[in-house]
Design an enzyme around this catalytic site. Sequence first.
Site, PDB file in Angstrom:
ATOM      1  N   GLY A 146     -40.299   9.168 -38.179  1.00 13.31           N
ATOM      2  CA  GLY A 146     -40.660  10.544 -38.512  1.00 13.31           C
ATOM      3  C   GLY A 146     -41.378  10.675 -39.844  1.00 13.31           C
ATOM      4  N   ASN A 147     -41.039   9.803 -40.806  1.00 13.73           N
ATOM      5  CA  ASN A 147     -41.643   9.926 -42.149  1.00 13.73           C
ATOM      6  C   ASN A 147     -43.131   9.558 -42.175  1.00 13.73           C
ATOM      7  OD1 ASN A 147     -40.957   7.180 -41.782  1.00 13.73           O
ATOM      8  ND2 ASN A 147     -40.694   6.840 -43.961  1.00 13.73           N
TER       9      ASN A 147
ATOM     10  N   LYS B 120     -29.322  15.000 -26.006  1.00 14.20           N
ATOM     11  CA  LYS B 120     -30.358  15.226 -27.025  1.00 14.20           C
ATOM     12  C   LYS B 120     -30.619  16.718 -27.228  1.00 14.20           C
ATOM     13  CE  LYS B 120     -32.946  12.170 -29.103  1.00 14.20           C
ATOM     14  NZ  LYS B 120     -32.713  11.818 -30.502  1.00 14.20           N
TER      15      LYS B 120
ATOM     16  N   LYS C 226     -37.795   6.618 -29.114  1.00 13.06           N
ATOM     17  CA  LYS C 226     -39.057   5.913 -29.369  1.00 13.06           C
ATOM     18  C   LYS C 226     -38.854   4.448 -29.738  1.00 13.06           C
ATOM     19  CE  LYS C 226     -39.757   5.370 -34.120  1.00 13.06           C
ATOM     20  NZ  LYS C 226     -38.512   5.775 -34.638  1.00 13.06           N
TER      21      LYS C 226
ATOM     22  N   LYS D 210     -32.476   1.723 -33.304  1.00  8.66           N
ATOM     23  CA  LYS D 210     -33.375   0.717 -33.894  1.00  8.66           C
ATOM     24  C   LYS D 210     -32.761  -0.673 -33.756  1.00  8.66           C
ATOM     25  CE  LYS D 210     -34.879   4.032 -37.337  1.00  8.66           C
ATOM     26  NZ  LYS D 210     -35.766   4.739 -36.395  1.00  8.66           N
TER      27      LYS D 210
HETATM   28  P1  ADP Z   1     -36.950   7.504 -37.852  1.00 10.25           P
HETATM   29  O1  ADP Z   1     -37.588   8.854 -37.881  1.00 10.25           O
HETATM   30  O2  ADP Z   1     -37.703   6.493 -38.638  1.00 10.25           O
HETATM   31  O3  ADP Z   1     -36.592   7.053 -36.467  1.00 10.25           O
HETATM   32  P2  ADP Z   1     -34.113   8.048 -38.323  1.00 10.25           P
HETATM   33  O4  ADP Z   1     -33.701   9.178 -39.205  1.00 10.25           O
HETATM   34  O5  ADP Z   1     -33.951   8.207 -36.850  1.00 10.25           O
HETATM   35  O6  ADP Z   1     -35.597   7.664 -38.694  1.00 10.25           O
HETATM   36  O7  ADP Z   1     -33.300   6.727 -38.747  1.00 10.25           O
HETATM   37  C1  ADP Z   1     -33.293   6.275 -40.101  1.00 10.25           C
HETATM   38  C2  ADP Z   1     -32.012   6.731 -40.792  1.00 10.25           C
HETATM   39  O8  ADP Z   1     -30.901   6.002 -40.293  1.00 10.25           O
HETATM   40  C3  ADP Z   1     -31.943   6.460 -42.277  1.00 10.25           C
HETATM   41  O9  ADP Z   1     -32.564   7.498 -43.022  1.00 10.25           O
HETATM   42  C4  ADP Z   1     -30.435   6.382 -42.543  1.00 10.25           C
HETATM   43  O10 ADP Z   1     -29.965   7.561 -43.170  1.00 10.25           O
HETATM   44  C5  ADP Z   1     -29.808   6.287 -41.149  1.00 10.25           C
HETATM   45  N1  ADP Z   1     -28.774   5.259 -40.990  1.00 10.25           N
HETATM   46  C6  ADP Z   1     -27.657   5.431 -40.232  1.00 10.25           C
HETATM   47  N2  ADP Z   1     -26.906   4.335 -40.226  1.00 10.25           N
HETATM   48  C7  ADP Z   1     -27.553   3.413 -40.995  1.00 10.25           C
HETATM   49  C8  ADP Z   1     -27.255   2.061 -41.365  1.00 10.25           C
HETATM   50  N3  ADP Z   1     -26.160   1.437 -40.943  1.00 10.25           N
HETATM   51  N4  ADP Z   1     -28.154   1.416 -42.151  1.00 10.25           N
HETATM   52  C9  ADP Z   1     -29.290   2.044 -42.586  1.00 10.25           C
HETATM   53  N5  ADP Z   1     -29.597   3.330 -42.277  1.00 10.25           N
HETATM   54  C10 ADP Z   1     -28.750   4.010 -41.485  1.00 10.25           C
HETATM   55 MG    MG Z   2     -35.203   8.118 -35.089  1.00 10.39          MG
END
Ligand code: ADP
Ligand code: MG
Length: 321
Positions: free
Chosen positions: A14-15, A135, A221, A283
């Site tokens: 998202g960033n 969702k 995604k 992820k």
């Molecule tokens: P994107 O838009 O890149 O998919 P998300 O917000 O879905 O981003 O996922 C990234 C977020 O996951 C980070 O900002 C962090 O706060 C969160 N997060 C949750 N658990 C963990 C973890 N174990 N290690 C690192 N980040 C984590």
């Molecule tokens: Mg995400």
Amino acid sequence: MGRDDKYVLIALGGNAFQTKGEVGTTENYWKNAYRAAETIVKVVKEGYRVAVTHGNGPQVGVILEWMERSKDRIPPLAMDIAGAMTQGWLGYLLMQSIYNTLIKEGIKDHVKGVVAIVNQVLVSKEDPAWQNPTKYVGSYYNTEEEAKKVAKEKGWVIKKDPRGGYRRVVPSPNPTENIEVGAVRKLIDEGWIVIASGGGGIPVIREDDGTLKGVEAVIDKDLAGEVLATNLQVGTFVILTDVDGAYLNFRKPNQKKLDVVTVSELERYYDEGHFKAGSMGPKVLAAIRFIKHGGKRAIIGHLRDGYRVVKGESGTIVVPD
Ligand code: ADP
Ligand code: MG
């Protein structure tokens, strides 16, 4: 077709379009897209052939809200069509910002061009997710009464959102196949930078006669990125987000970033519940699946360090046992 070390799929979070708390203006969208493009172009400069995928959560939310607010004048369209719209919207931003950055860097002739495709991703009719929509999407409804009325009218499932109010929930089924992957592969082989599987792809099911049909669902995604990376047979799958890797005991005093981790080790941590569902969870799961499907390296890292992440100098690197 073997695994190719010089082929990489980069998944943008998202960033890459909107940073947390930022207003989604046209200017901000371009500013962020150019920042992401800089990373992609640095990777191209290194001699990699690149495919790019991206999320669409906030943008599909915006489209659903637009449709909700103008529904008295313009009939709202289905979710799969909203997903296709975001592929055009965000694909265009990336396509032009990457193209222009290649020119500014003087390396436009390193590639044939940049192209974003409208891309369908197959999900199963049998997926258990259909029985359990999770969702949250679209507008918020303030009262239970209003929520019930809309749910009945539209045949939607509406639930209480932990962030407040009531909201529609849709299933998030597992992606099983990228329908247009053959075209993506051909384009990459011919030297194009391809933007594909945007927003997890447009979710479609296959009918008994072989035809496809869009469904009201969203695909994660990162998981769809894994399917594309595996179908494309790239050597490396890179997930760029807003944190510098996957952490154990995240945000606790004893938190610890994983540097290089084998797939079995990571699977154990995943089962122990270290990675939050809906953010780091998918992820990590996508990285695990990629390696299990024969990939060489999956890396999760910060977009800011994107170029170093691709080279394996930053982030959490997942490798076979
Ligand atoms: P994107 O838009 O890149 O998919 P998300 O917000 O879905 O981003 O996922 C990234 C977020 O996951 C980070 O900002 C962090 O706060 C969160 N997060 C949750 N658990 C963990 C973890 N174990 N290690 C690192 N980040 C984590
Ligand atoms: Mg995400």
